[in-house]
Design an enzyme around this catalytic site. Sequence first.
Site, mmCIF file in Angstrom:
data_model
loop_
_atom_site.group_PDB
_atom_site.id
_atom_site.type_symbol
_atom_site.label_atom_id
_atom_site.label_comp_id
_atom_site.label_asym_id
_atom_site.label_seq_id
_atom_site.Cartn_x
_atom_site.Cartn_y
_atom_site.Cartn_z
ATOM 1 N N ALA A 18 76.677 42.558 -22.012
ATOM 2 C CA ALA A 18 77.780 41.632 -21.708
ATOM 3 C C ALA A 18 78.331 41.815 -20.301
ATOM 4 C CB ALA A 18 78.897 41.820 -22.723
ATOM 5 N N THR A 19 78.039 42.959 -19.670
ATOM 6 C CA THR A 19 78.543 43.166 -18.310
ATOM 7 C C THR A 19 77.496 42.761 -17.268
ATOM 8 O OG1 THR A 19 77.723 45.440 -18.366
ATOM 9 C CG2 THR A 19 80.026 45.108 -19.006
ATOM 10 N N ASP A 21 74.360 40.376 -15.280
ATOM 11 C CA ASP A 21 74.308 39.143 -14.501
ATOM 12 C C ASP A 21 74.110 37.899 -15.387
ATOM 13 O OD1 ASP A 21 73.793 37.622 -11.941
ATOM 14 O OD2 ASP A 21 71.860 37.357 -12.928
ATOM 15 N N ALA A 23 74.680 37.466 -18.589
ATOM 16 C CA ALA A 23 75.841 37.209 -19.450
ATOM 17 C C ALA A 23 76.925 36.480 -18.658
ATOM 18 C CB ALA A 23 76.371 38.529 -20.005
ATOM 19 N N LYS A 24 77.150 36.953 -17.425
ATOM 20 C CA LYS A 24 78.242 36.368 -16.637
ATOM 21 C C LYS A 24 77.883 34.974 -16.127
ATOM 22 C CE LYS A 24 78.884 40.489 -14.433
ATOM 23 N NZ LYS A 24 79.363 41.492 -13.525
ATOM 24 N N LYS A 148 63.695 36.879 -21.823
ATOM 25 C CA LYS A 148 62.446 37.148 -21.127
ATOM 26 C C LYS A 148 62.655 38.308 -20.161
ATOM 27 C CE LYS A 148 61.557 34.958 -17.000
ATOM 28 N NZ LYS A 148 61.288 33.924 -16.006
ATOM 29 N N ASP A 177 63.185 30.826 -24.236
ATOM 30 C CA ASP A 177 62.616 30.288 -23.001
ATOM 31 C C ASP A 177 63.524 29.124 -22.656
ATOM 32 O OD1 ASP A 177 61.291 28.752 -21.078
ATOM 33 O OD2 ASP A 177 59.355 29.566 -21.677
ATOM 34 N N HIS A 178 64.372 29.315 -21.635
ATOM 35 C CA HIS A 178 65.436 28.328 -21.435
ATOM 36 C C HIS A 178 64.888 26.947 -21.063
ATOM 37 C CE1 HIS A 178 64.994 29.753 -17.271
ATOM 38 N NE2 HIS A 178 65.440 28.576 -16.922
ATOM 39 N N HIS A 240 57.122 29.669 -18.973
ATOM 40 C CA HIS A 240 57.738 28.341 -18.794
ATOM 41 C C HIS A 240 56.694 27.228 -18.646
ATOM 42 C CE1 HIS A 240 61.325 30.620 -18.416
ATOM 43 N NE2 HIS A 240 61.140 31.000 -17.173
#
Length: 484
Positions: A18-19, A21, A23-24, A148, A177-178, A240
């Site tokens: 959660a801390t 890259d 997550a933010k 990934k 896989d976004h 992708h």
Amino acid sequence: MVSRTIPVDPFDLVLFGATGDLAKRKILPSLYRRFTAGQMPTDARVIGAARSELSQDEFHTLVRDAIEAYVSDTMKDAATIDAFIAQCSYIAIDAKGEGGWEELKTSVRDEVVKAFYFSVAPAIFGPLAEKLRSHGIACENSRLVVEKPFGIDLETAKKLNDDLAASFHETQIYRIDHFLGKETVQNLMAVRFANVLFEPLWNERYIDHVQITVAETVGVGGRGSYYDKSGAMRDMVQNHLMQLLCLTAMEPPAAFDPDRLRDEKLKVIRALDPVAPKNIVRGQYKAGPDPSYLEDAENPDSKTECYIAMKVCISNWRWKHTPFYLRTGKRMSKRMSEIVVQFKETPHSIFDRDEGSTANALTIRLQPDEGMDLSVTIKEPGPGGMRLVNVPLDMSFADALGPDGEEIPDAYERLIMDVIRGNQTLFMRGDEVEAAWAWTDPIIDAWEARGDKPQPYAQGSSGPEEALAMMLRDGRRWRDLETG
Ligand code: NAP
């Protein structure tokens, strides 16, 4: 057209990493956007977890900063942000340590959907999964989301699958896989399978070739030494571009059901031919105006590609003579991702063809400006005789979704909500990932054994000249990145 928002069931989402890259930048802002859309119930909870010893206030500040930085101003509202943050909490947990697990166990509720999001390095997927099981935190209905890269080759992917399978059933595992969460990608399936128009033509008889492009303008600076261990084939093609190829090439599944759809994708991967060296071009961007790939990678001898173009053939009845050309690269002239289905010319033209190709093309744009257009040939308007012109029938989703500039949900928003709904359709299954690596590994092994060096290309270009030549050899050309 107004999109409908159907709230999901109450849930506890435990966000490991959660801390970090991701997550933010993506996960927390996506959850906030679903909250503002009314999709995240007021009794849903987000529990952040990482090693850092943060107080609840410090974590709330982290969430607020992430929203401030990565959510558009039109969606920011002080009261809504406060309400969202009130549903977020934090527990310090080390994947490999003992602290925090009992607190997590008492924090998550058994009566709601429990999802565990591993936004952490793959090396700790196994330890985290094992701890969730051994502490009795995960139950049969819990869901596990993993990011990934899912392995760097077949062997490591199998190991990850085995590690997860020791604690979770395949039906509980959501491999992200976004690209699959993009509006356009799902629309590709709707266009193909909900209309009678395209499917009869969707084969080697009518389609000349397919081009799949994922072009980026950024370089690898900042994470160059990490990227240099991977390269474009592992980082982009194996996952992708492979997924885009599968959705374009697969047979119609019997139902829009996760396993039937993934069965069809798997069949495509298994039908891919090996790729001959002459059908692969790898590249590295040169210096100017920014540092070269070799400088960014901090490895002057690097043979890792940050650009790759390939001609891929599928050995089945549908696609036997229709190649798929894939290309992806960094520091190219435009940030753009698209699939172009290039139809053949009419068998015989009664019109003068002096003015070039009149063949139809269906373009599926993933970014920018998600949408589709179909180029059709019509008569140029006016009294100037029978001159033909290609025009696009354009469907940009931003316009179609309207009103008042309503935003298309980010891929992560859709995918996280799918996890809560228990819908695995847009997530990769373990055997799919392994099959993709089984095709990828020998290609990489072969160029490593030959000692091939990537071709240099200018920054802001469309890649190495050799990639253009590969297409020209087949009497075809890449779509212009700028003009299409
Ligand atoms: P990151 O910024 O390095 O964050 C890693 C997170 O993991 C941090 O929150 C870190 O927090 C936590 N962590 C590290 N070791 C831990 C341990 N032993 N126990 C518990 N937590 C631990 O990485 P990221 O960029 O967010 O990426 C996370 C995952 O998403 C990676 O697998 C990455 O490949 C993937 N991914 C990232 C992006 C992206 O754009 N960033 C895109 C696609 C996929 P503490 O140090 O406080 O423990």
